[in-house]
Motif scaffolding. Structure first.
Motif, PDB file in Angstrom:
ATOM      1  N   THR A   7       0.835  -1.207   0.000  1.00 31.53           N
ATOM      2  CA  THR A   7       0.000   0.000   0.000  1.00 31.53           C
ATOM      3  C   THR A   7       0.863   1.248   0.000  1.00 31.53           C
ATOM      4  OG1 THR A   7      -1.751  -1.168   1.206  1.00 31.53           O
ATOM      5  CG2 THR A   7      -1.810   1.235   1.236  1.00 31.53           C
ATOM      6  N   ALA A   8       1.910   1.247   0.822  1.00 29.73           N
ATOM      7  CA  ALA A   8       2.789   2.417   0.899  1.00 29.73           C
ATOM      8  C   ALA A   8       3.494   2.658  -0.439  1.00 29.73           C
ATOM      9  CB  ALA A   8       3.816   2.229   2.012  1.00 29.73           C
ATOM     10  N   ARG A   9       3.963   1.585  -1.067  1.00 32.70           N
ATOM     11  CA  ARG A   9       4.629   1.749  -2.363  1.00 32.70           C
ATOM     12  C   ARG A   9       3.656   2.292  -3.407  1.00 32.70           C
ATOM     13  NH1 ARG A   9       7.023  -3.323  -1.098  1.00 32.70           N
ATOM     14  NH2 ARG A   9       5.555  -4.378  -2.492  1.00 32.70           N
ATOM     15  N   TRP A  10       2.425   1.765  -3.395  1.00 35.97           N
ATOM     16  CA  TRP A  10       1.426   2.253  -4.355  1.00 35.97           C
ATOM     17  C   TRP A  10       1.126   3.734  -4.131  1.00 35.97           C
ATOM     18  CZ3 TRP A  10      -1.136   1.450  -8.725  1.00 35.97           C
ATOM     19  CH2 TRP A  10      -2.288   2.192  -8.952  1.00 35.97           C
ATOM     20  N   GLU A  11       0.962   4.138  -2.871  1.00 43.76           N
ATOM     21  CA  GLU A  11       0.634   5.526  -2.571  1.00 43.76           C
ATOM     22  C   GLU A  11       1.761   6.463  -2.975  1.00 43.76           C
ATOM     23  OE1 GLU A  11      -0.381   5.511   1.542  1.00 43.76           O
ATOM     24  OE2 GLU A  11      -2.467   4.916   1.177  1.00 43.76           O
ATOM     25  N   LEU A  56      -9.684   7.343 -12.532  1.00 48.85           N
ATOM     26  CA  LEU A  56      -8.394   7.131 -11.866  1.00 48.85           C
ATOM     27  C   LEU A  56      -8.563   7.107 -10.355  1.00 48.85           C
ATOM     28  CD1 LEU A  56      -5.918   9.318 -13.961  1.00 48.85           C
ATOM     29  CD2 LEU A  56      -6.069   6.826 -13.886  1.00 48.85           C
ATOM     30  N   PHE A  57      -9.432   7.988  -9.836  1.00 47.84           N
ATOM     31  CA  PHE A  57      -9.676   7.988  -8.398  1.00 47.84           C
ATOM     32  C   PHE A  57     -10.288   6.658  -7.949  1.00 47.84           C
ATOM     33  CE2 PHE A  57     -10.785  12.723  -9.180  1.00 47.84           C
ATOM     34  CZ  PHE A  57      -9.441  13.009  -9.383  1.00 47.84           C
ATOM     35  N   VAL A  58     -11.217   6.136  -8.742  1.00 46.61           N
ATOM     36  CA  VAL A  58     -11.859   4.869  -8.410  1.00 46.61           C
ATOM     37  C   VAL A  58     -10.840   3.736  -8.442  1.00 46.61           C
ATOM     38  CG1 VAL A  58     -13.607   3.207  -9.129  1.00 46.61           C
ATOM     39  CG2 VAL A  58     -14.116   5.656  -9.229  1.00 46.61           C
ATOM     40  N   VAL A  59      -9.952   3.730  -9.448  1.00 42.96           N
ATOM     41  CA  VAL A  59      -8.914   2.703  -9.536  1.00 42.96           C
ATOM     42  C   VAL A  59      -7.996   2.768  -8.323  1.00 42.96           C
ATOM     43  CG1 VAL A  59      -6.858   1.997 -10.821  1.00 42.96           C
ATOM     44  CG2 VAL A  59      -8.978   2.515 -12.048  1.00 42.96           C
ATOM     45  N   ASP A  60      -7.585   3.975  -7.930  1.00 44.67           N
ATOM     46  CA  ASP A  60      -6.724   4.136  -6.758  1.00 44.67           C
ATOM     47  C   ASP A  60      -7.416   3.600  -5.504  1.00 44.67           C
ATOM     48  OD1 ASP A  60      -4.573   5.385  -5.053  1.00 44.67           O
ATOM     49  OD2 ASP A  60      -6.262   6.648  -4.435  1.00 44.67           O
ATOM     50  N   TYR A  61      -8.686   3.921  -5.346  1.00 45.58           N
ATOM     51  CA  TYR A  61      -9.446   3.441  -4.184  1.00 45.58           C
ATOM     52  C   TYR A  61      -9.526   1.917  -4.190  1.00 45.58           C
ATOM     53  CZ  TYR A  61     -13.376   3.056  -0.886  1.00 45.58           C
ATOM     54  OH  TYR A  61     -14.183   2.740   0.171  1.00 45.58           O
ATOM     55  N   ALA A  62      -9.790   1.329  -5.354  1.00 42.64           N
ATOM     56  CA  ALA A  62      -9.916  -0.124  -5.451  1.00 42.64           C
ATOM     57  C   ALA A  62      -8.586  -0.817  -5.152  1.00 42.64           C
ATOM     58  CB  ALA A  62     -10.417  -0.508  -6.844  1.00 42.64           C
ATOM     59  N   ARG A  64      -6.057   0.334  -3.291  1.00 42.22           N
ATOM     60  CA  ARG A  64      -5.739   0.434  -1.862  1.00 42.22           C
ATOM     61  C   ARG A  64      -6.641  -0.471  -1.023  1.00 42.22           C
ATOM     62  NH1 ARG A  64      -6.583   4.994   0.468  1.00 42.22           N
ATOM     63  NH2 ARG A  64      -7.696   6.092  -1.189  1.00 42.22           N
ATOM     64  N   TRP A  65      -7.874  -0.620  -1.444  1.00 41.40           N
ATOM     65  CA  TRP A  65      -8.787  -1.556  -0.772  1.00 41.40           C
ATOM     66  C   TRP A  65      -8.251  -2.981  -0.900  1.00 41.40           C
ATOM     67  CZ3 TRP A  65     -14.843  -1.450  -1.619  1.00 41.40           C
ATOM     68  CH2 TRP A  65     -15.430  -2.354  -0.758  1.00 41.40           C
ATOM     69  N   ARG A  66      -7.814  -3.346  -2.102  1.00 38.50           N
ATOM     70  CA  ARG A  66      -7.298  -4.700  -2.343  1.00 38.50           C
ATOM     71  C   ARG A  66      -6.028  -4.943  -1.528  1.00 38.50           C
ATOM     72  NH1 ARG A  66      -5.525  -8.872  -2.305  1.00 38.50           N
ATOM     73  NH2 ARG A  66      -5.246 -10.428  -3.956  1.00 38.50           N
ATOM     74  N   PHE A  67      -5.119  -3.998  -1.497  1.00 37.32           N
ATOM     75  CA  PHE A  67      -3.865  -4.171  -0.770  1.00 37.32           C
ATOM     76  C   PHE A  67      -4.071  -4.167   0.744  1.00 37.32           C
ATOM     77  CE2 PHE A  67      -0.965  -2.359  -4.344  1.00 37.32           C
ATOM     78  CZ  PHE A  67      -1.115  -3.548  -5.035  1.00 37.32           C
ATOM     79  N   GLY A  71     -11.116  -6.074   3.603  1.00 39.42           N
ATOM     80  CA  GLY A  71     -12.448  -6.430   3.151  1.00 39.42           C
ATOM     81  C   GLY A  71     -13.420  -5.261   3.277  1.00 39.42           C
ATOM     82  N   PRO A  72     -14.689  -5.547   3.580  1.00 41.39           N
ATOM     83  CA  PRO A  72     -15.689  -4.473   3.688  1.00 41.39           C
ATOM     84  C   PRO A  72     -15.377  -3.439   4.768  1.00 41.39           C
ATOM     85  CG  PRO A  72     -16.746  -6.618   3.502  1.00 41.39           C
ATOM     86  CD  PRO A  72     -15.292  -6.881   3.692  1.00 41.39           C
ATOM     87  N   ARG A  73     -14.548  -3.806   5.764  1.00 43.80           N
ATOM     88  CA  ARG A  73     -14.205  -2.847   6.812  1.00 43.80           C
ATOM     89  C   ARG A  73     -13.466  -1.637   6.264  1.00 43.80           C
ATOM     90  NH1 ARG A  73     -10.732  -6.163  10.895  1.00 43.80           N
ATOM     91  NH2 ARG A  73      -9.912  -6.867   8.881  1.00 43.80           N
TER      92      ARG A  73
END
Length: 220
Positions: A7-11, A56-62, A64-67, A71-73
């Protein structure tokens, strides 16, 4: 730990591109709202850029959610990010984070004191929030029956007085969406004003405490 590092690398990698996308979103949306007399092709291009930036914002959110592996939390633990995806007009505030992204790449460069950074971010956030709120309110208000916000200048004046928690009442939104934007802007104005006042008070207290330890006036 591995998920956290991913997550940190992606951000870190996405920070500058997403900041550019935020700026493009604001410019394209503003051009479409204010450029009613522009050719249809230009307005269509602005709309395409707006939706591409949002994607792009939606992709970034998805990602970070995956990494995160939460889950739903993830949705309620990162409620502000979730809100920004639903309300992309808040996304241009991300532009103020470019300072930290640049500083992270220049470890030797001195960083501003925390109080100065808070005040700088609050000031820039206020300007960007005011601009985006003015655009969105003008978009929905200027053709509404009984509207008092008829020009973009009226919208800017309304946004400035609302952010400053003054609220003169000479121009007010009359549509449901406009009033919802007003409620959000009031809350942001109070939060940002509190951040600036708190940081400035903290800075003054530190200055006076340092002066007391040294036995001289604060400015010495």
């Amino acid at each position: 730990m591995d998920d956290d590092s991913r997550t940190a690398r992606w951000e870190r990698r996405a920070e500058i591109p997403l900041t550019a996308a935020s700026l493009l979103f604001l410019v394209s949306y503003g051009t479409r709202v204010l450029g009613e007399g522009l050719p249809g092709e230009v307005r269509d291009l602005c709309l395409a850029v707006t939706y591409a930036s949002w994607a792009l914002f939606v992709v970034d959110y998805a990602v970070r959610w995956r990494f995160s592996g939460e889950g739903p939390r993830f949705v309620h633990r990162h409620w502000l990010d979730s809100l920004v995806v639903l309300l992309p007009l808040l996304r241009p505030v991300r532009i103020v984070r470019v300072h930290d992204a640049v500083q992270d790449r220049r470890q030797a460069a001195p960083r501003l004191p925390v109080q100065a950074r808070v005040m700088m971010y609050a000031g820039l956030s206020s300007a960007l929030l005011g601009l985006t709120a003015a655009l969105s309110v003008y978009h929905v208000e200027h053709t509404a029956p009984g509207a008092t916000i008829r020009t973009f200048g009226d919208a800017l004046w309304w946004a400035a007085s609302t952010l400053a928690t003054v609220g003169y009442g000479d121009v007010v939104p009359v549509t449901l969406l406009g009033r919802l934007v007003a409620v959000g802007l009031m809350g942001c104005g109070l939060a940002l004003l509190g951040a600036v006042v708190g940081s400035f008070s903290s800075w003054l207290m530190q200055r006076f405490a340092r002066a007391g330890d040294e036995g001289g006036p604060p400015g010495s």
